[in-house]
Design a protein around this motif. Structure first.
Motif, PDB file in Angstrom:
ATOM      1  N   GLY A   1      37.314  42.810-139.215  1.00  0.00           N
ATOM      2  CA  GLY A   1      36.290  43.926-138.497  1.00  0.00           C
ATOM      3  C   GLY A   1      34.961  43.257-139.641  1.00  0.00           C
ATOM      4  O   GLY A   1      33.058  43.335-138.734  1.00  0.00           O
ATOM      5  N   VAL A   2      34.529  42.596-140.834  1.00  0.00           N
ATOM      6  CA  VAL A   2      33.388  42.678-141.580  1.00  0.00           C
ATOM      7  C   VAL A   2      32.684  41.653-140.793  1.00  0.00           C
ATOM      8  O   VAL A   2      31.162  41.261-141.207  1.00  0.00           O
ATOM      9  N   PHE A   3      33.392  40.476-140.626  1.00  0.00           N
ATOM     10  CA  PHE A   3      32.779  39.162-140.289  1.00  0.00           C
ATOM     11  C   PHE A   3      33.088  38.666-138.686  1.00  0.00           C
ATOM     12  O   PHE A   3      31.917  37.476-138.522  1.00  0.00           O
ATOM     13  N   ASP A   4      33.363  39.420-138.017  1.00  0.00           N
ATOM     14  CA  ASP A   4      33.549  39.366-136.873  1.00  0.00           C
ATOM     15  C   ASP A   4      31.979  39.095-136.536  1.00  0.00           C
ATOM     16  O   ASP A   4      32.400  37.591-136.046  1.00  0.00           O
ATOM     17  N   LYS A   5      30.975  39.913-135.937  1.00  0.00           N
ATOM     18  CA  LYS A   5      30.989  39.332-134.597  1.00  0.00           C
ATOM     19  C   LYS A   5      29.698  38.244-135.367  1.00  0.00           C
ATOM     20  O   LYS A   5      28.800  38.043-135.068  1.00  0.00           O
ATOM     21  N   ASN A   6      29.279  38.219-136.633  1.00  0.00           N
ATOM     22  CA  ASN A   6      28.036  37.415-136.949  1.00  0.00           C
ATOM     23  C   ASN A   6      28.896  36.181-136.908  1.00  0.00           C
ATOM     24  O   ASN A   6      27.937  35.437-136.984  1.00  0.00           O
ATOM     25  N   ALA A   7      30.622  35.736-136.838  1.00  0.00           N
ATOM     26  CA  ALA A   7      30.965  34.361-136.593  1.00  0.00           C
ATOM     27  C   ALA A   7      30.940  34.413-134.859  1.00  0.00           C
ATOM     28  O   ALA A   7      30.767  33.292-134.604  1.00  0.00           O
ATOM     29  N   ALA A   8      31.411  35.685-134.349  1.00  0.00           N
ATOM     30  CA  ALA A   8      30.550  34.700-133.144  1.00  0.00           C
ATOM     31  C   ALA A   8      29.262  35.198-132.622  1.00  0.00           C
ATOM     32  O   ALA A   8      28.791  34.346-131.751  1.00  0.00           O
ATOM     33  N   ALA A   9      28.178  35.708-132.854  1.00  0.00           N
ATOM     34  CA  ALA A   9      27.119  35.458-132.932  1.00  0.00           C
ATOM     35  C   ALA A   9      26.882  34.103-132.842  1.00  0.00           C
ATOM     36  O   ALA A   9      25.358  33.857-131.791  1.00  0.00           O
ATOM     37  N   THR A  10      27.036  33.742-133.542  1.00  0.00           N
ATOM     38  CA  THR A  10      27.110  31.738-134.318  1.00  0.00           C
ATOM     39  C   THR A  10      27.736  30.903-132.776  1.00  0.00           C
ATOM     40  O   THR A  10      26.687  30.244-132.786  1.00  0.00           O
ATOM     41  N   LEU A  11      28.419  30.896-132.567  1.00  0.00           N
ATOM     42  CA  LEU A  11      28.646  30.140-131.681  1.00  0.00           C
ATOM     43  C   LEU A  11      28.240  30.650-130.683  1.00  0.00           C
ATOM     44  O   LEU A  11      28.651  29.431-129.795  1.00  0.00           O
ATOM     45  N   VAL A  12      27.918  31.273-130.292  1.00  0.00           N
ATOM     46  CA  VAL A  12      26.970  31.339-128.695  1.00  0.00           C
ATOM     47  C   VAL A  12      25.976  30.247-128.701  1.00  0.00           C
ATOM     48  O   VAL A  12      25.622  29.594-127.952  1.00  0.00           O
ATOM     49  N   LYS A  13      25.462  30.095-130.385  1.00  0.00           N
ATOM     50  CA  LYS A  13      23.778  28.624-130.915  1.00  0.00           C
ATOM     51  C   LYS A  13      24.457  27.812-130.196  1.00  0.00           C
ATOM     52  O   LYS A  13      23.848  27.039-130.515  1.00  0.00           O
ATOM     53  N   TRP A  14      25.916  27.277-131.171  1.00  0.00           N
ATOM     54  CA  TRP A  14      26.595  26.647-131.389  1.00  0.00           C
ATOM     55  C   TRP A  14      26.665  24.981-129.767  1.00  0.00           C
ATOM     56  O   TRP A  14      26.688  25.882-128.827  1.00  0.00           O
ATOM     57  N   LYS A  15      26.367  24.213-129.788  1.00  0.00           N
ATOM     58  CA  LYS A  15      26.352  23.009-129.239  1.00  0.00           C
ATOM     59  C   LYS A  15      27.695  21.435-129.409  1.00  0.00           C
ATOM     60  O   LYS A  15      27.704  21.315-130.395  1.00  0.00           O
ATOM     61  N   TRP A  16      27.949  21.400-127.783  1.00  0.00           N
ATOM     62  CA  TRP A  16      29.050  21.061-128.279  1.00  0.00           C
ATOM     63  C   TRP A  16      28.785  19.201-127.374  1.00  0.00           C
ATOM     64  O   TRP A  16      28.037  19.573-126.382  1.00  0.00           O
ATOM     65  N   GLN A  17      29.266  18.446-127.207  1.00  0.00           N
ATOM     66  CA  GLN A  17      28.670  16.932-126.808  1.00  0.00           C
ATOM     67  C   GLN A  17      30.284  16.768-126.787  1.00  0.00           C
ATOM     68  O   GLN A  17      31.138  16.538-127.394  1.00  0.00           O
ATOM     69  N   ALA A  18      30.236  15.948-125.555  1.00  0.00           N
ATOM     70  CA  ALA A  18      32.118  15.375-125.390  1.00  0.00           C
ATOM     71  C   ALA A  18      31.739  14.111-125.346  1.00  0.00           C
ATOM     72  O   ALA A  18      31.486  13.484-125.967  1.00  0.00           O
ATOM     73  N   THR A  19      33.373  13.653-126.064  1.00  0.00           N
ATOM     74  CA  THR A  19      33.359  12.402-126.184  1.00  0.00           C
ATOM     75  C   THR A  19      33.248  11.022-125.605  1.00  0.00           C
ATOM     76  O   THR A  19      33.924  11.666-124.885  1.00  0.00           O
ATOM     77  N   GLU A  20      34.183   9.948-125.945  1.00  0.00           N
ATOM     78  CA  GLU A  20      33.875   8.826-125.136  1.00  0.00           C
ATOM     79  C   GLU A  20      35.400   9.048-124.473  1.00  0.00           C
ATOM     80  O   GLU A  20      35.424   8.762-123.607  1.00  0.00           O
ATOM     81  N   LYS A  21      36.400   9.635-125.283  1.00  0.00           N
ATOM     82  CA  LYS A  21      37.627   9.729-124.372  1.00  0.00           C
ATOM     83  C   LYS A  21      37.519  11.017-123.053  1.00  0.00           C
ATOM     84  O   LYS A  21      38.366  11.025-122.637  1.00  0.00           O
ATOM     85  N   ASN A  22      36.644  11.873-123.332  1.00  0.00           N
ATOM     86  CA  ASN A  22      36.761  13.051-122.471  1.00  0.00           C
ATOM     87  C   ASN A  22      35.175  13.065-121.115  1.00  0.00           C
ATOM     88  O   ASN A  22      34.474  13.752-121.077  1.00  0.00           O
ATOM     89  N   LYS A  23      36.215  11.590-120.652  1.00  0.00           N
ATOM     90  CA  LYS A  23      34.428  11.654-119.411  1.00  0.00           C
ATOM     91  C   LYS A  23      34.345  12.300-118.738  1.00  0.00           C
ATOM     92  O   LYS A  23      33.262  12.928-117.844  1.00  0.00           O
ATOM     93  N   ASP A  24      35.241  13.219-118.073  1.00  0.00           N
ATOM     94  CA  ASP A  24      35.215  14.167-117.518  1.00  0.00           C
ATOM     95  C   ASP A  24      35.347  16.084-117.871  1.00  0.00           C
ATOM     96  O   ASP A  24      34.521  16.929-117.522  1.00  0.00           O
ATOM     97  N   ASN A  25      34.480  15.395-119.207  1.00  0.00           N
ATOM     98  CA  ASN A  25      33.501  16.999-119.786  1.00  0.00           C
ATOM     99  C   ASN A  25      35.036  18.069-119.828  1.00  0.00           C
ATOM    100  O   ASN A  25      34.294  19.270-119.431  1.00  0.00           O
ATOM    101  N   THR A  26      36.349  17.809-120.162  1.00  0.00           N
ATOM    102  CA  THR A  26      37.322  19.074-119.634  1.00  0.00           C
ATOM    103  C   THR A  26      37.276  20.415-121.156  1.00  0.00           C
ATOM    104  O   THR A  26      36.868  19.847-122.229  1.00  0.00           O
ATOM    105  N   PRO A  27      37.192  21.149-120.491  1.00  0.00           N
ATOM    106  CA  PRO A  27      37.017  22.453-121.098  1.00  0.00           C
ATOM    107  C   PRO A  27      38.557  22.453-121.688  1.00  0.00           C
ATOM    108  O   PRO A  27      38.906  22.394-120.961  1.00  0.00           O
ATOM    109  N   VAL A  28      37.132  23.129-122.728  1.00  0.00           N
ATOM    110  CA  VAL A  28      38.932  23.574-123.735  1.00  0.00           C
ATOM    111  C   VAL A  28      38.793  24.906-124.678  1.00  0.00           C
ATOM    112  O   VAL A  28      37.795  24.916-124.623  1.00  0.00           O
ATOM    113  N   LEU A  29      40.342  26.004-124.753  1.00  0.00           N
ATOM    114  CA  LEU A  29      40.396  26.597-125.947  1.00  0.00           C
ATOM    115  C   LEU A  29      40.649  26.059-126.900  1.00  0.00           C
ATOM    116  O   LEU A  29      41.675  25.129-127.520  1.00  0.00           O
TER     117      LEU A  29
END
Length: 147
Positions: free
Chosen positions: A87-115
């Motif tokens: 619980g010490v770093f959880d909120k800070n780590a999660a709050a940061t991920l909301v600001k991240w942005k990913w780009q699909a690779t050339e292999k991922n032409k369909d922009n497949t959502p992933v977990l």
């Protein structure tokens, strides 16, 4: 006037907007973590804020998150798989991920959502030596992004 106001408020609160269901490809298992490179690359990475209370006490730790990356390359929800200290770093780590942005690779032409799994390490030292930190955060089970 009051009954009219209550009616309007109750109507507004009962309206539910359905969000579209996303069918994620689950690559969050520790054996599949490297597969993320085939689907998405981080285009925008923001460093998390180190909690002041943890910094004052010289506390190091880590958070392992399961994150959904949608077809637009944005984080759409998360679950804390594990963290140390809990619980010490959880909120800070999660709050940061909301600001991240990913780009699909050339292999991922369909922009497949992933977990996928992302682990963030928080340390006040380049080489933390706390035995509990080393035992809980440096076990090599998951990919690590160090802050």
């Amino acid at each position: 006037m009051l009954p009219l106001a209550l009616f309007v408020v109750s109507c507004a609160t009962t309206t539910k907007v359905e969000e579209p269901k996303i069918n994620y490809l689950d690559i969050s298992d520790k054996d599949q973590i490297k597969l993320i490179d085939e689907y998405w690359t981080v285009a925008k990475r923001i460093e998390p804020r180190y909690p002041i209370s943890a910094a004052k006490k010289n506390v190091s730790g880590c958070v392992d998150l399961i994150v959904g990356i949608d077809q637009n390359g944005k984080a759409q929800g998360y679950k804390v798989r594990s963290s140390y200290p809990k619980g010490v770093f959880d909120k800070n780590a999660a709050a940061t991920l909301v600001k991240w942005k990913w780009q699909a690779t050339e292999k991922n032409k369909d922009n497949t959502p992933v977990l996928t799994s992302i682990r963030m390490d928080f340390s006040t030292s380049r080489n933390p030596s706390d035995p509990e930190y080393l035992q809980n955060c440096q076990n090599g089970k998951f990919g690590s992004i160090r802050f």
